[in-house]
Design a protein around this motif. Structure first.
Motif, PDB file in Angstrom:
ATOM      1  N   THR A   1      -0.733   9.933   5.126  1.00 38.22           N
ATOM      2  CA  THR A   1      -2.246   9.542   5.431  1.00 38.22           C
ATOM      3  C   THR A   1      -1.872   8.903   6.580  1.00 38.22           C
ATOM      4  OG1 THR A   1      -1.021   7.150   4.687  1.00 38.22           O
ATOM      5  CG2 THR A   1      -2.029   8.608   3.008  1.00 38.22           C
TER       6      THR A   1
ATOM      7  N   LEU B   1      -4.603  -1.885   5.288  1.00 40.90           N
ATOM      8  CA  LEU B   1      -5.829  -1.460   6.368  1.00 40.90           C
ATOM      9  C   LEU B   1      -6.974  -0.817   5.213  1.00 40.90           C
ATOM     10  CD1 LEU B   1      -3.410   0.559   8.817  1.00 40.90           C
ATOM     11  CD2 LEU B   1      -4.726  -1.567   9.291  1.00 40.90           C
TER      12      LEU B   1
ATOM     13  N   HIS C   1       6.185   9.605   2.704  1.00 40.71           N
ATOM     14  CA  HIS C   1       7.149  10.657   3.351  1.00 40.71           C
ATOM     15  C   HIS C   1       7.823   9.686   4.397  1.00 40.71           C
ATOM     16  CE1 HIS C   1       4.997  14.020   1.797  1.00 40.71           C
ATOM     17  NE2 HIS C   1       5.446  14.832   2.874  1.00 40.71           N
ATOM     18  N   SER C   2       7.867   8.445   4.067  1.00 39.29           N
ATOM     19  CA  SER C   2       8.880   7.627   4.830  1.00 39.29           C
ATOM     20  C   SER C   2      10.066   8.000   4.112  1.00 39.29           C
ATOM     21  CB  SER C   2       8.529   6.110   5.005  1.00 39.29           C
ATOM     22  OG  SER C   2       7.428   5.987   5.736  1.00 39.29           O
TER      23      SER C   2
ATOM     24  N   ASP D   1       5.270  16.525  13.416  1.00 34.57           N
ATOM     25  CA  ASP D   1       5.407  17.850  12.855  1.00 34.57           C
ATOM     26  C   ASP D   1       4.652  18.324  11.639  1.00 34.57           C
ATOM     27  OD1 ASP D   1       7.331  18.037  14.743  1.00 34.57           O
ATOM     28  OD2 ASP D   1       8.840  17.802  13.575  1.00 34.57           O
TER      29      ASP D   1
ATOM     30  N   HIS E   1      12.701   4.511  14.452  1.00 32.74           N
ATOM     31  CA  HIS E   1      11.713   4.864  13.776  1.00 32.74           C
ATOM     32  C   HIS E   1      11.283   4.057  12.620  1.00 32.74           C
ATOM     33  CE1 HIS E   1       8.551   6.987  11.615  1.00 32.74           C
ATOM     34  NE2 HIS E   1       8.455   8.200  12.578  1.00 32.74           N
TER      35      HIS E   1
ATOM     36  N   ARG F   1      12.271  14.906  21.087  1.00 35.20           N
ATOM     37  CA  ARG F   1      11.019  15.005  21.476  1.00 35.20           C
ATOM     38  C   ARG F   1      10.838  13.913  22.683  1.00 35.20           C
ATOM     39  NH1 ARG F   1       8.062  15.130  15.804  1.00 35.20           N
ATOM     40  NH2 ARG F   1       9.823  13.790  15.182  1.00 35.20           N
TER      41      ARG F   1
ATOM     42  N   THR G   1       3.951   3.196  10.850  1.00 34.94           N
ATOM     43  CA  THR G   1       5.491   3.405  10.783  1.00 34.94           C
ATOM     44  C   THR G   1       5.516   3.916  12.322  1.00 34.94           C
ATOM     45  OG1 THR G   1       5.285   5.532  10.172  1.00 34.94           O
ATOM     46  CG2 THR G   1       5.955   3.724   8.703  1.00 34.94           C
TER      47      THR G   1
ATOM     48  N   ALA H   1       1.031  -1.319   0.060  1.00 34.24           N
ATOM     49  CA  ALA H   1      -0.113   0.004   0.027  1.00 34.24           C
ATOM     50  C   ALA H   1       0.814   1.229  -0.052  1.00 34.24           C
ATOM     51  CB  ALA H   1      -0.848  -0.089   1.379  1.00 34.24           C
TER      52      ALA H   1
ATOM     53  N   THR I   1       4.382   6.962  13.762  1.00 36.28           N
ATOM     54  CA  THR I   1       4.896   8.150  13.689  1.00 36.28           C
ATOM     55  C   THR I   1       4.067   8.969  14.866  1.00 36.28           C
ATOM     56  OG1 THR I   1       4.442   8.563  11.242  1.00 36.28           O
ATOM     57  CG2 THR I   1       3.872  10.601  12.414  1.00 36.28           C
ATOM     58  N   HIS I   2       4.875   9.845  15.596  1.00 36.69           N
ATOM     59  CA  HIS I   2       4.503  10.599  16.938  1.00 36.69           C
ATOM     60  C   HIS I   2       4.857  12.085  16.746  1.00 36.69           C
ATOM     61  CE1 HIS I   2       8.818  11.259  17.569  1.00 36.69           C
ATOM     62  NE2 HIS I   2       8.952  10.348  16.887  1.00 36.69           N
TER      63      HIS I   2
HETATM   64  C1  LIG Z   1       8.994  16.322   6.086  1.00 34.67           C
HETATM   65  C2  LIG Z   1       8.454  15.163   7.098  1.00 34.67           C
HETATM   66  C3  LIG Z   1       8.204  15.203   8.271  1.00 34.67           C
HETATM   67  C4  LIG Z   1       7.949  14.052   9.208  1.00 34.67           C
HETATM   68  N1  LIG Z   1       7.554  14.523  10.446  1.00 34.67           N
HETATM   69  C5  LIG Z   1       7.567  13.380  11.413  1.00 34.67           C
HETATM   70  C6  LIG Z   1       6.952  13.725  12.834  1.00 34.67           C
HETATM   71  O1  LIG Z   1       6.995  14.806  13.389  1.00 34.67           O
HETATM   72  N2  LIG Z   1       7.157  12.160  13.353  1.00 34.67           N
HETATM   73  C7  LIG Z   1       7.223  11.296  13.055  1.00 34.67           C
HETATM   74  O2  LIG Z   1       7.154  10.257  13.923  1.00 34.67           O
HETATM   75  N3  LIG Z   1       7.492  10.885  11.696  1.00 34.67           N
HETATM   76  C8  LIG Z   1       7.440  12.073  11.068  1.00 34.67           C
HETATM   77  N4  LIG Z   1       7.859  11.904   9.620  1.00 34.67           N
HETATM   78  C9  LIG Z   1       7.915  10.286   9.039  1.00 34.67           C
HETATM   79  C10 LIG Z   1       6.484   9.939   8.489  1.00 34.67           C
HETATM   80  O3  LIG Z   1       5.555  10.504   9.468  1.00 34.67           O
HETATM   81  C11 LIG Z   1       6.432   8.527   8.443  1.00 34.67           C
HETATM   82  O4  LIG Z   1       7.377   8.125   7.483  1.00 34.67           O
HETATM   83  C12 LIG Z   1       4.956   8.165   7.826  1.00 34.67           C
HETATM   84  O5  LIG Z   1       5.020   6.713   7.773  1.00 34.67           O
HETATM   85  C13 LIG Z   1       4.731   8.598   6.406  1.00 34.67           C
HETATM   86  O6  LIG Z   1       3.442   8.231   6.010  1.00 34.67           O
HETATM   87  P1  LIG Z   1       2.899   8.294   4.636  1.00 34.67           P
HETATM   88  O7  LIG Z   1       1.455   8.341   4.207  1.00 34.67           O
HETATM   89  O8  LIG Z   1       3.778   9.167   3.773  1.00 34.67           O
HETATM   90  O9  LIG Z   1       3.347   6.637   4.293  1.00 34.67           O
HETATM   91  P2  LIG Z   1       4.411   5.920   3.503  1.00 34.67           P
HETATM   92  O10 LIG Z   1       5.776   6.450   3.860  1.00 34.67           O
HETATM   93  O11 LIG Z   1       3.980   6.212   2.031  1.00 34.67           O
HETATM   94  O12 LIG Z   1       4.173   4.642   3.879  1.00 34.67           O
HETATM   95  C14 LIG Z   1       4.613   4.177   5.100  1.00 34.67           C
HETATM   96  C15 LIG Z   1       4.236   2.693   5.379  1.00 34.67           C
HETATM   97  O13 LIG Z   1       3.113   2.405   5.753  1.00 34.67           O
HETATM   98  C16 LIG Z   1       2.440   1.288   4.698  1.00 34.67           C
HETATM   99  N5  LIG Z   1       0.857   1.927   4.606  1.00 34.67           N
HETATM  100  C17 LIG Z   1       0.759   2.933   3.942  1.00 34.67           C
HETATM  101  N6  LIG Z   1      -0.683   3.029   3.768  1.00 34.67           N
HETATM  102  C18 LIG Z   1      -1.073   1.508   4.302  1.00 34.67           C
HETATM  103  C19 LIG Z   1      -2.496   0.859   4.255  1.00 34.67           C
HETATM  104  N7  LIG Z   1      -3.552   1.420   3.996  1.00 34.67           N
HETATM  105  N8  LIG Z   1      -2.374  -0.352   4.984  1.00 34.67           N
HETATM  106  C20 LIG Z   1      -1.238  -0.859   5.258  1.00 34.67           C
HETATM  107  N9  LIG Z   1      -0.057  -0.284   5.225  1.00 34.67           N
HETATM  108  C21 LIG Z   1       0.202   0.819   4.779  1.00 34.67           C
HETATM  109  C22 LIG Z   1       3.324   1.452   3.633  1.00 34.67           C
HETATM  110  O14 LIG Z   1       3.165   0.359   2.892  1.00 34.67           O
HETATM  111  C23 LIG Z   1       4.517   1.852   4.131  1.00 34.67           C
HETATM  112  O15 LIG Z   1       5.140   0.569   4.802  1.00 34.67           O
HETATM  113  C24 LIG Z   1       8.084  12.874   8.882  1.00 34.67           C
HETATM  114  C25 LIG Z   1       8.449  12.533   7.310  1.00 34.67           C
HETATM  115  C26 LIG Z   1       8.671  13.987   6.570  1.00 34.67           C
HETATM  116  C27 LIG Z   1       9.151  13.538   5.162  1.00 34.67           C
END
Ligand SMILES: Cc1cc2nc3c(=O)[nH]c(=O)nc-3n(C[C@H](O)[C@H](O)[C@H](O)COP(=O)(O)OP(=O)(O)OC[C@H]3O[C@@H](n4cnc5c(N)ncnc54)[C@H](O)[C@@H]3O)c2cc1C
Length: 439
Positions: free
Chosen positions: A113, A173, A50-51, A108, A393, A344, A120, A45, A122-123
């Motif tokens: 999504t 999910l 943003h990972s 932040d 993370h 944090r 992951t 998915a 995220t916090h």
């Molecule tokens: C500028 C920036 C700021 C950030 N700030 C923070 C912060 O303040 N705190 C923090 O903890 N992290 C932070 N991050 C990290 C970010 O929150 C995580 O990497 C998060 O996973 C990104 O969400 P995404 O929707 O882009 O998921 P993606 O990176 O696209 O996917 C992440 C994972 O989730 C899985 N996934 C997505 N959708 C589904 C679904 N429906 N079912 C099952 N699995 C799924 C994907 O397969 C993948 O394994 C930051 C990242 C960036 C680039």
């Protein structure tokens, strides 16, 4: 013809899926998975990319869930909200605003999504609060055979404990149910402070504020301390800090934190000998900001300057040692560091793969401007963080494998058991999952 290549926000991961699917219902998610199985393909998915890790990368079928978004159900009395899994945090916040609700804590940014964020771990920050996954009360998941299962603390509790933070290893999910809280206003206090003072008062600041964090430029003397506290009696009381006018917000966050900082970074990248003085300059020009705003406007700031990042959760009591070692090590690096370190805190929780599982944690995040060398810095940091049992993370750069992670997560074997039960055929495998969970 649309290119199939997928790339993440930071440009640190890319992949060429055989095909993409755009499901718009749980049934279409299930159909895409069973079609992939028929063709012998794996499935991942996609969130918002943003990972920093290649968690979402696939050479099989990429499920783009951007068309499967929005709120399905909202109970204003209980604050329980059920959303489709492709909903971004930004869109969710906009709907919650209209309902008089909010998420108790956020990171932040809001581009992620909800599914990507929880998957992951995220916090945000708050010594008494957990990450976003701790706000989840129920999940609906489509498994590798196309079956749809629901889980919560009461219904299939093991699956729920595993699926709240699972890096997408168990299935896709389809919906997420969240416990929201009544909308609240935060009084924000952001000010520079000598790093020594911040470290001396670390425990006091963490315990005494709802949300405490600080940024430290590795060659500067000052840290930027952020303390955000709930205004319990509602906004507008005479003693509350005033809202920040729109023009000032633009100046502070868009110009100073993005446009001007981006220009400094570009200068540093073109002339690395200027990085240390520019870093000191950035630290010296930090300014005080005191204002109040709806919670998500305080939590979230625009991040337009691209960077690479690694982050570890360490036991809270180890933080000062970790920072002391990092400070000493940074001074000896071959390539200087342009971006600040962010610190944090979070409360212990009971989600099996939550980075704060079973222990009050401090998060140390290190960054480097995109295009500048970072390998030596990240390696140094990883060796310091892992020496105190740090947990990386799931969405940020690290080199840990299943053998290490099994030592720092007490419920790791339970997670692997649930993975074996829900995805015995490894329909959701990719190289990153093989690295962190094994085959
Ligand atoms: C500028 C920036 C700021 C950030 N700030 C923070 C912060 O303040 N705190 C923090 O903890 N992290 C932070 N991050 C990290 C970010 O929150 C995580 O990497 C998060 O996973 C990104 O969400 P995404 O929707 O882009 O998921 P993606 O990176 O696209 O996917 C992440 C994972 O989730 C899985 N996934 C997505 N959708 C589904 C679904 N429906 N079912 C099952 N699995 C799924 C994907 O397969 C993948 O394994 C930051 C990242 C960036 C680039």
């Amino acid at each position: 013809m649309e290119t199939m290549t997928w790339q993440n926000w930071a440009g640190t991961a890319s992949a060429d899926p055989v095909r993409r699917a755009w499901p718009r219902s749980t049934e279409e998610i299930a159909n895409a998975i069973t079609a992939a199985a028929t063709d012998g393909l794996t499935v991942r998915a996609l969130g918002s990319g943003h990972s920093f890790t290649p968690a979402a990368a696939t050479s099989g079928v990429a499920l783009d869930l951007s068309g499967w978004a929005g709120v399905i159900a909202a109970d204003l009395d209980s604050g329980l909200i059920t959303v489709r899994s492709g909903t971004t945090i930004r869109d969710l916040n906009a709907v919650l605003d209209t309902l008089g609700l909010a998420m108790a804590n956020l990171g932040d940014i809001d581009a992620q999504t909800l599914s990507g964020a929880i998957s992951t771990g995220t916090h945000g920050t708050g010594a008494g609060l957990g990450g976003i996954a701790t706000q989840v009360t129920g999940l609906e998941l489509v498994l590798g055979d196309g079956s749809v299962v629901s889980c919560s603390a009461k219904e299939r509790p093991d699956l729920f404990s595993a699926a709240c933070v699972s890096v997408g290893a168990l299935g896709v999910l389809s919906t997420v149910t969240l416990q929201c809280v009544p909308a609240f206003t935060l009084a924000a206090d952001e000010r520079p402070m000598p790093l020594g003072e911040v470290l001396d008062k670390f425990g006091e600041f963490a315990a005494g504020n709802d949300h405490f964090e600080f940024y430290w430029f590795p060659y500067g003397k000052n840290a930027l301390v952020k303390r955000n506290n709930r205004i319990s009696r509602g906004a507008g009381a005479p003693t509350d800090p005033p809202p920040m006018p729109g023009w000032r917000r633009f100046l502070e966050y868009e110009v100073m934190e993005n446009a001007a900082f981006g220009a400094l970074c570009r200068t540093g990248r073109a002339m690395p000998s200027t990085i240390k003085p520019l870093n000191r300059f950035a630290a010296a020009t930090l300014s005080k900001r005191i204002y109040s705003a709806p919670s998500h406007e305080v939590f979230v700031t625009p991040r337009r300057v691209r960077f690479v990042e690694s982050e570890y959760a360490v036991p809270r009591e180890s933080l000062l040692d970790v920072l002391a070692e990092l400070r000493a090590g940074v001074a000896r690096l071959a390539h200087p560091v342009m971006f600040p370190v962010e610190v944090r805190v979070a409360a212990a929780d009971d989600i099996w793969l939550s980075t704060a599982h079973g222990r009050d944690s401090a998060y140390v995040a290190i960054h480097q401007y995109v295009g500048l060398p970072y390998a030596g810095y990240f390696k140094l940091f990883e060796s310091i963080a892992t020496s105190v049992g740090g947990r990386p993370h799931w969405g940020k750069m690290h080199t840990r494998d299943a053998a290490y992670l099994g030592q720092v997560y007490p419920r790791f074997a339970d997670f692997l058991r649930v993975r074996d039960e829900t995805d015995p055929g490894r329909r959701f495998a990719n190289p990153y999952l093989t690295q962190v969970f094994g085959d």
